[in-house]
Design a protein around this motif. Structure first.
Motif: not given
Ligand SMILES: [Zn+2]
Lengths: 121, 354
Positions: A115-121
């Motif tokens: 449900d997200v386009d990408v994860v910022a980590k």
């Protein structure tokens, strides 16, 4: 005779409906899989429905891709940082496991929609 | 009607109904393919800057833009890597300064602006201390007090004699070493975003090892949904921010760390102590149109802690927004994200700062 025709017609429609549902839900979804790349080259693709342990021995070192319960993770890595073993399990499309020292990436290519386009980590 | 004729008629009817049912499914599929949301982007992935990167772009110029992006990343990596002897940064460190190319000049200007605005929390001369801890080559160790004290004496960006017009820098204290690592990935993602726009890409995503920069909106016209990593659980997220034309960059002690004698040491070093920052925050995410700024501020605000971070934001709220995660899991969110941030855990304690 008329009543029998009607019953057969109804049976045909019902059958068609069931077939449509089968095509829609079963036929369309082959299940998730994980693609492993080493140094940018595809080393293999593995179905998430199949419980398996896949060893990778490359010029960079060793990692084992483990698929259990529809999810994938990395074990037995001999990289210096072992971060690849700490990234947990992946099952959603686009999720990755990365072993930087071994230039190895496992990515879910067809899986549960994220449900997200990408994860910022 | 003869009964065999009737059965043929029924069989034909069955085939037709099945065909219609299938056509219905197929029609739905091709219908959604026509909308831009199902359009596949052109993507490439590479290892550079000690991380794994994925660049993708939608539309006719997607392939050209992505290929150019990969070249741009490799060019900047060769220029900025402290690990490569031939890099411009290594030459500056080896010669106590020198001439600056257009990119290092822009980076130096941005770095020194941040040094001033963060009250010296962001400092590119921290490099000798990072080396001592082994964060530069993964030979992790806790340095001795003596070594640390000596290295800390070299941490002072005010000793850099920088001339932006002449594009040159001189290290006035021997032994000074710089590293643009704190803004290099943000600068790179910003450069790629600019390159995308120059090539006419209106929808694309740059992911440099979790440093994210989005160009435009998604092809279907909606905003990008960027998850924010949960610093405690590798498999979950703190929340989701909806953005367009912005970078989202997260820093946390979970990214790089080691354990010695039962104590965990992470890579975000406070230049005032030489030790890993212990400000009460476990992760900081910055949302900004400016990727370089987002990168530099993610570590700076992590070092500052909640109160100083909020104070800094109040003075610069036009430039960025933040999501802070405190040790107890409390999420502190700047007001600009009030309608853009949604926590994953409905019971999470979220406090807005204005
Ligand atoms: Zn590894």
């Amino acid at each position: 005779m008329k009543k029998k025709d009607f019953l057969i017609a109804a049976a045909v429609l019902l059958l068609a409906g069931i077939l449509a549902l089968v095509f829609r839900f079963a036929g369309g979804d082959p299940g998730g899989s994980v693609q492993v790349k080493v140094d940018g080259r595809v080393a293999g693709t593995y179905a998430l429905v199949e419980e398996q342990r896949v060893p990778f021995d490359t010029k960079y070192g060793h990692n084992t891709l483990v698929i259990e319960g529809g999810k994938a993770h990395i074990e037995d890595a001999d990289c210096p940082d072992h971060y690849c073993e700490q990234q947990g399990e992946i099952s959603k499309t686009g999720e990755t496991l990365v072993c930087l020292p071994h230039k190895l990436v496992a990515e879910v290519i067809t899986g549960e929609a994220s449900d997200v386009d990408v994860v910022a980590k | 009607m003869n009964s065999w004729k009737k059965y043929i008629a029924l069989l034909l009817a069955l085939v037709m109904v099945c065909a219609m049912a299938l056509a219905g499914c197929a029609g739905k599929k091709s219908g959604s393919e026509n909308t831009a949301s199902d359009e596949e982007p052109y993507s490439r992935d590479i290892f550079a800057m000690d991380t794994y990167m994925t660049v993708s772009a939608y539309g006719d110029s997607g392939e050209k833009a992505v290929d150019a992006a990969v070249k741009e990343i490799q060019r900047l990596d060769a220029l900025l890597s402290t690990g490569k002897e031939s890099s411009e940064v290594s030459e500056l460190n080896g010669n106590n300064g020198g001439k600056l190319s257009a990119d290092t000049n822009a980076l130096m200007a941005a770095a020194l602006d941040l040094y001033e605005s963060t009250d010296h929390v962001f400092d590119i001369t921290i490099y000798p201390v990072m080396k001592l801890w082994g964060f530069t080559d993964q030979n992790y160790k806790v340095p001795s007090d003596g070594d640390l004290k000596a290295a800390l004496k070299l941490v002072d960006a005010s000793t850099l004699d920088y001339d932006k017009e002449k594009k040159s820098v001189a290290f006035t204290v021997g032994g000074t070493q710089i590293d643009f690592g704190g803004i290099a990935k943000g600068y790179t993602s910003a450069s790629v975003a600019k390159l995308y726009r120059d090539l006419g890409v209106t929808s694309g995503l740059v992911n440099l090892g979790g440093n994210v920069q989005a160009v435009g909106f998604k092809p279907d016209g909606t905003e990008w949904r960027i998850g924010i990593q949960d610093p405690v659980d590798a498999e979950s997220m703190l929340g989701v921010v909806s953005i367009h034309d912005a970078a989202v960059i997260t820093s946390g002690g979970y990214e790089r760390n080691f354990e010695e004698d039962g104590v965990m040491y992470h890579h975000i070093i406070d230049p005032s102590t030489g030790y890993p920052a212990d400000s009460g925050l476990i992760s900081v995410s910055i949302v900004s149109e400016d990727g370089t700024l987002a990168d530099g501020l993610s570590t700076s605000l992590f070092i500052m802690g909640r109160e100083k971070a909020a104070e800094y934001w109040r003075a610069h709220k036009k430039d960025f927004d933040f999501v802070l995660c405190e040790k107890d899991g409390t999420l502190v969110v700047s007001d600009g994200l009030r309608d853009r941030f949604s926590p994953i855990d409905e019971n999470a304690k979220v406090e807005y700062v204005s």
